[in-house]
Structures are given as C-alpha cells and as structure tokens.
Design an enzyme around this catalytic site. Sequence first.
Site, PDB file in Angstrom:
ATOM      1  N   GLY A 298     -13.064 -20.901 -29.692  1.00  0.00           N
ATOM      2  CA  GLY A 298     -12.447 -21.814 -29.789  1.00  0.00           C
ATOM      3  C   GLY A 298     -13.320 -23.073 -29.556  1.00  0.00           C
ATOM      4  N   MET A 300     -18.413 -23.290 -28.327  1.00  0.00           N
ATOM      5  CA  MET A 300     -19.748 -22.921 -27.784  1.00  0.00           C
ATOM      6  C   MET A 300     -20.690 -23.655 -27.032  1.00  0.00           C
ATOM      7  SD  MET A 300     -20.651 -20.225 -27.141  1.00  0.00           S
ATOM      8  CE  MET A 300     -22.702 -20.131 -26.534  1.00  0.00           C
ATOM      9  N   ASN A 302     -22.787 -24.666 -26.646  1.00  0.00           N
ATOM     10  CA  ASN A 302     -25.015 -24.449 -26.394  1.00  0.00           C
ATOM     11  C   ASN A 302     -25.167 -25.616 -26.449  1.00  0.00           C
ATOM     12  OD1 ASN A 302     -24.467 -23.052 -29.372  1.00  0.00           O
ATOM     13  ND2 ASN A 302     -22.722 -24.235 -29.755  1.00  0.00           N
ATOM     14  N   HIS A 334     -14.363 -26.851 -20.225  1.00  0.00           N
ATOM     15  CA  HIS A 334     -14.636 -25.609 -19.983  1.00  0.00           C
ATOM     16  C   HIS A 334     -16.023 -25.847 -20.737  1.00  0.00           C
ATOM     17  CE1 HIS A 334     -14.161 -20.781 -20.249  1.00  0.00           C
ATOM     18  NE2 HIS A 334     -15.543 -21.122 -20.854  1.00  0.00           N
ATOM     19  N   GLU A 335     -16.015 -25.895 -21.590  1.00  0.00           N
ATOM     20  CA  GLU A 335     -17.596 -26.122 -22.277  1.00  0.00           C
ATOM     21  C   GLU A 335     -18.830 -26.720 -21.695  1.00  0.00           C
ATOM     22  OE1 GLU A 335     -17.944 -23.847 -24.375  1.00  0.00           O
ATOM     23  OE2 GLU A 335     -15.787 -24.001 -25.063  1.00  0.00           O
ATOM     24  N   GLU A 357     -17.861 -17.394 -17.843  1.00  0.00           N
ATOM     25  CA  GLU A 357     -16.937 -17.882 -18.332  1.00  0.00           C
ATOM     26  C   GLU A 357     -15.695 -17.279 -16.813  1.00  0.00           C
ATOM     27  OE1 GLU A 357     -16.700 -18.325 -20.839  1.00  0.00           O
ATOM     28  OE2 GLU A 357     -18.415 -17.610 -21.868  1.00  0.00           O
TER      29      GLU A 357
END
Length: 927
Positions: A298, A300, A302, A334-335, A357
């Site tokens: 969904g 990432m 980075n 979230h990211e 997570e």
Amino acid sequence: NIYVCPSGEVAALAKSAVAFDPSASDLPAMAESPEQFRGQSRLPRFAEPLRYDLVLRPDLAACTFSGSASAAVAVSSPTRFLVLNAAELAVDRSSIRFQDWAPTEVAQFEEDEILVLGFDRELPLGEGVLAMDFTGTLNDQMRGFYRSKYEYNGEARNMAVTQFEAADARRCFPCWDEPAFKAKFKITLEVPAELVALSNMPVVKETVCGPLKTVYYEESPLMSTYLVAIVVGLFDYIESSTLEGTKVRVYTQVGKTSQGKFALDVGVKSLDLFKDYFATPYPLPKLDMIAIPDFAAGAMENYGLVTYRESALLYDEQLSSASNKQQVAITVAHELAHQWFGNLVTMEWWTHLWLNEGFASWVSYLAVESIFPEWNNWTQFLDETTSGLRLDALAESHPIEVDVNHASEIDAIFDSISYDKGASVIRMLQSYLGAERFQKALASYIKKYAYSNAKTEDLWAVLEEETGEPVKDLMTTWTKQQGYPVIYAKLNGQDLELEQAQFLSDGSSGPGMWIVPMTACCGSYDLNKKFLLKGKTDTMHIKDFAASQSGQNFWIKLNIDQNGFYRVKYDDELAAGLENAIKAKKLSLMDMIGIVEDSYALSVACKQTLTSLLRLLNAYRHESDYTVLSHVTSVCLSVNKISTDANPDLSSDIKQLLIKLLLLAAKRVGWDPKDGESHLDVMLRSLLLIALVKLGHDETIKEGIRRFHIFLEDRKTPLLPPDNRKAAYLAVMRTVSTSNRTGYDVLLKIYKETSEAQEKSRILGVLFFSNLCNTAQLSDELVHPINTLLFLGSLSSCPDKDIVVQALNLMLTDEVRNQDAFYVLGGISLEGREAAWAWLKDNWDHVVKTWPSSSLISDFVNSTVSPFTSEEKAAEVSEFFATRVKPSFERALKQSLERVRISARWIDSIKSEPSLAQTVQQLLLQE
C-alpha cells in the site's frame, strides 16, 4: 583509499551494536572456505559497512541497470573473507577490490542470496574500502529495482522504482542487507535529462551531458538498506512546509497534482504532530511522497522518500469516496510515523518487526484523531483489534515476536499479528500506564536509540525505568507467546468470579497464561475498577461496587472501551444485563462493538449458540452509528454465509432477519446525500447499501440498477456519487450470466476508460471477490484497510460460474496491473469458490511466477481456500499443496486449512441447535 570514520559516526555505530546472538554472530571469521557460509540465517558481524558510495545507471528502454558500489567497511575480527548480500545481480568479478587487493575466491550462493569474497591474506583490522561493478534487470515483480508502466501524452513509458523492504536492496546493489547494518549512503544517478530523479536526500547538484544528466544527492544519516529509495520518471509536484520549515512535496503523474493536495495537508500536519509527540525533530531536510502506478504494497516508509500506490495517496473530491479519503489519511500518517519509529530507531532484526508496524499503526490513529476528530477514529481503531483477535485465535498464529530464520520467511509476518495485534497491545499498555507517562517514556526511548537499532526488551526497559511499572513482566506475556485469553465472568452472590483460558476458534483451550490489565464498570462508567489478573482465577467483590444497581439497570462490563486484547464470556445473567444496556443505549460505542465481536467469536468457537448470537444482534436493530454498524454488518454477512451451508432450508429466513436488522438504519440514510451530513454518515450509507445488496434485498438491488443506468448516460449525475457506486455495481453484477453479460461488459468498459486508480479498484472489487474481512494483512502497508467492509466486492452477486472464471482470467491479461491482484483477495462467494479453486489449481505455476511476493501468494491461498467449510475439502487442498508448499506461504496455507475446519465444526454445531428456527421466526415477528 582508507575511509576515516568521524568520531560521531563511531559513537553511533557503537550505540547500535547488539549483544552476542548465535543466529547473528556465530559464523567463522577464520573460515577455510566460502562453503562454510552457506545456509546461514544471518550475515556474520566480523565486517560491517559504515558508508556506501552508490552510482546507478538505469536504462528505461532496455529495462536494465548498471552500477558501481564503494563501501567503507569496518573489519573487527581477523578474517580473510567478506560476506554480504547480492541477488539477481551480475557482479563483475574483475572489478572487485578491497583496498588494492582482488579476491582469490568469489562465490555467489543464489539460494542464500549472499556473495562471499575470499582473499589470499588476512584483512587488516579497521576501515577499508570494498568496491565493485554490477548489472541487473529492472524487473516486473515490484521488488528490488523494478519498472513501473505509465502513459504520457498517450505514449507508454517506463519509470524506475525501488521497493527494498524486507530484503530486496540486495537486488539493486551488493550490500549488508539486514536492519542492524546501518550505514550512511551517498547516491549518484545517471538518468535521461528530461526525467525527475528522486532519492532519500536532497539534490546537491546536477550536471547535464547530452541526453543524460548526473544527479548527486546529499549523504544520508545512518540508516538501514531497506529504507534506501530511488524513483526515476516524469512527475509533477506540489509542496508545502512544516512549522519548522521542512519542505514537503507530493509527486504525482503529470496532470494529477490536484489529487495530492489532501495527502500533502495530512502529511504536513502529521510531521508537526509527531515532532511534538516524540519530542524529536523530523530527522531529514526534506520529505517527498510519491504515487507509483505499480506498487505491491500500500505504501513504503523509505527515509525521506515515501512511496505509495496511487489509490493510497491520491484523493479526488469528485471521484473518490469518503472511505478513500480516510484510507489516504491513515496511510500517510502511518508512513510518516515510521520516520521516527522504524527509520530513526530501527528494529535490530525482523523478529521485532512489530516495533515498526504496531507502533506506526497505533500512532497513525492518534494523528488522524487529532486532525479529524469528527471521524471518531479511536472507535474505528477497533477494526484493528478485531482483525488481530480473529487471526490470533488460530492455532496456526504466531507470537508478536516471531523467530525469523531466513529472508524467505520475512514477508509472511507482515500480517495482522505484527500490525493489528501489535497496535492493540500498545493501546492496552498506554491505557494501563496512562497517556502522559506513556508519551514521556516513548520520547525517552526515541532519544536513547536514535540512529541505531533496538529490540523489544529495549523498549520495555525504557518504559519500566521511566514509569516504575513492571512493564517487562506484563508485556512479555503478550509478545513472546501467541494467542490471548478469554475471561469467563460468573456472578456468584456478591462476587464476580473470573477465570482466564487461552481462546482458540476451534473450541479448544490452549496452555497460554497472561498478566491481564482488567477494567470493569457497573451500571455507569463513573463506577469503575482497574486491576491486574495475574493468575488463572480471581474474584472481584462487587457489593460496594454495585450497591446502587438493580433490576434492568444492573450490568457489568469488563474490558472498558475494549482497551484490552482479550475476549469476555459472560454468564447468562450478566449477558442479559448487557443486552438490556445495549437496547437502552447505556454503553459506549466501543463497548457495543466489543460485545458483538466477542459474541460472534464465541459462536464460531461453539462456546455459545448461533441462536444467542442472533438474539444479541437483534438488540442492535435501532442502532444508527457507523462505527458500531460496521461491525454488526460484518457479523451479519458472516452469519449469512455460514447459515447457507449449515441450514439451507432456514438460510432464507435468516437472510431476511439480517436484512431487517440493517434496514432501519439504511432507510434513514437513504441513497441520496443530505446537506450537512457527517463524514461517518456518508460511510454508513455505502456500508449499508453494499450489505443489503449482498444479502439480496430486492428493493436496494433494483434501485442500484436504476441509478447505474442513469450514471451510464451522465457520469457526473448526483444520483450516483462515488460513495454509492460500489453498491450499484454490485447490484448490476447480480443480473450477469453467460447469456446476459451486459452488466459485466459495461463495468469492464468503465474500468478500461477510467484513469483513476480508486475507480479501477472499485470496479475490480466488484468483478472479483467479496468480503475482505477476515483476511490477513495483505502486504506492508496495505495498511489495515480502514474498514475492510468498505472494499467489498462480490462474485456472489453473479451466480454464473463461467463469469467467475472470465473475471479471474482477466487478471492474467495486461488489463489488470499485477499490483491489483490484491483486490481479488477477499472472502470468495459461495457460488464462486469451487470455480476459483479450480482456476487456482490450473494456473498455480503462472501465479507463482507472476506474483513472487510471498505476501501476495499467501493471499491467493487464503482467499481461495478459506471459504470452504468441509473436512473433505480441507483434505483435497492439503493433497494439492503437499508437493507445492514453500516456507514463504506455509503458514498462510496452514491458517487457511484451519479456518476450513473451524467452519466445518461450526456448521455441525449449528445443525444441532434445537431452537434456532423458532428463534428466527420470533425475531422476524418483532417490531
């Protein structure tokens, strides 16, 4: 060529060093042969990278790349070997040098994805430079360094993208590809001059030479290889800044920047919020977020360059639904939480994945609750808890801290245990410690382990030191053993007797024991107690606690607001009191959700009857809140499915009862948006219309078809806004058959014509499967679909099995991007399950080759196998996979087979219920 490590970097590296761990360290520094490194689960620690200089030259036309890597390496023990990771790379052996020495032995073990370099002398202790050249392929597997396809001015083009989590940086450049090997990265890209080239850090300079340009980036801080990111293609962007002046950009395909405005606003606000919450500034000088057309996950996280699938980042006021908007907000938060929890402080090994997570999932709700308080986000968090509880009730679950012995096993733990259970036990701990103490301790943890690595016990130690509470003893029972307890509550005079046992959906009782943070209230939330249940049994004296409560006003609710990760089984008297409290609306929304979810789980486990579950559901018939009805609807759809197999003669009446339960709320919200209605009412309308179509409500189906035909004539009609389209599309699919495939063809035409990712996913969800509820977490950060029911697709609306196969075969064409296989991964309909299973068997070799990601393979297995409900089918599935199972999806297969057997057992139990038919008739007659 000696790299001199600055003193600050030495300190940070020392800080990140881990204690002796046999799995990580017990490798022979003085090995005699490269063969001695074969088959090891971890890289040896006698040599570690400090800094990489990396040059990459992607060729987007040929879909290849070349590169050179120069790594400053610290050798800490006598050895003549260097061991690092490389996979699917052609390393130019003649280019390899450590200092001025060429290796005398070069061994590349593809099965272990390692490169072993042997020298004819012992390497000097201290820092030296390892350099080599290599080439690779821009693959089509959405991992490593890969190609994504897009269109620009009607022309098909390729872009180059990286996706390195969990262990795929090694597919781009040779490296020490484990989280604990943090290093600095200095990246240089040679790309076509007209393209945008992005990486983790800002650009230092660009030089243009003919058709190519060379882009030089600032050196990064210490970070793990899985967080390195590169994207090369044609993009537009919009930008803003945080209160501290950090530049934030959203990159989109050319012409789509307006769809990035919402994510940009959420991103800026989230960075400001997290800076305060973690009491640590955002670590990098910039943050880019970019939408990628082909992306397996969904999103990432980075470092400094967060990548998203388009549907998870872009929001269009005219074309996107309220659920899409909420999904974008949660995903972005979230990211960006990962920039602290995961990137700044990184787990030492994948066993501690949940530290990344679980915390990012939990804190994303905290951020979105702050930005959009009207969304009632903490109540929606119970979607997370429910998902975790359902998966963790399987005997084939796993602990939060799960042993990972090989890179091939890592993807399998990106599931609801790491995400949802992880987030839920954090919420439980915060509730126990108190929000203020918890936040302060968390900020101390971030400061202590910044730019380094940590294990779960490191977090517990900081929390214990800061709060003085026995955090380690308490939380170890939740992270090192799988499962959770059910608390049996029985009233005995003036005593409430409590007993814990491990809850399993197959009806058995496991050996687990937990220290359970218990909460209880009686008749009012003003009367509450907190205590720890440390043993198997305990007794709570309620004489004073419940003195003012009597008759229908008497009720006791354990696990207030579902803060604890456990279920409760009440005796008949207590259950009746709670049912009355539900009807009288005396309970919080969270507690109303908890009661129906616990009752459903207990029914599945045959610890209470379906009859009693239906009576409880009936108590919710006047409910109008979205957050509650989303769970009630989920249970209703599951009951509808199991009753069709368990009692076909009664299933029609049960279906009508379930329709009746939802119809009052559905009539209140209707089909048409109302002025001033809330975000949650918009979500509720979509939820209920979809459910009623799936349950076969004729009036809703006819109205959906009517509005769809109006929509075909006018795509901007207000009669079918984006939130209602899924219900209308599902209604249309119910009319489809081989002899009348008009609806299918029209939907497919809309799918091909639209360029909007969210509309494409909406249609795919309809053409394929139903009920994403109950599936495991899809991939890193398909981020716990906010409410999985909002993604309902339905083959059950199409009774023709030939159409089912045609829809599945569509996945094998270029019409559907490989990333969108995820929309296929829901609970398969009764009509479609045999056809889907036959299709999977026929196409298994192609599926394994096309979707090599173990998480996606796991979802194919889960979605196809789990809908079955007989021991015979479980045996057939086991036989098929006997020679095909691999470690990457073995756990998913075992979980799927367990679900089949649980359903078979539940069906047998339902068949033996003597008063089920009578109860259904009684409830149907009630006003």
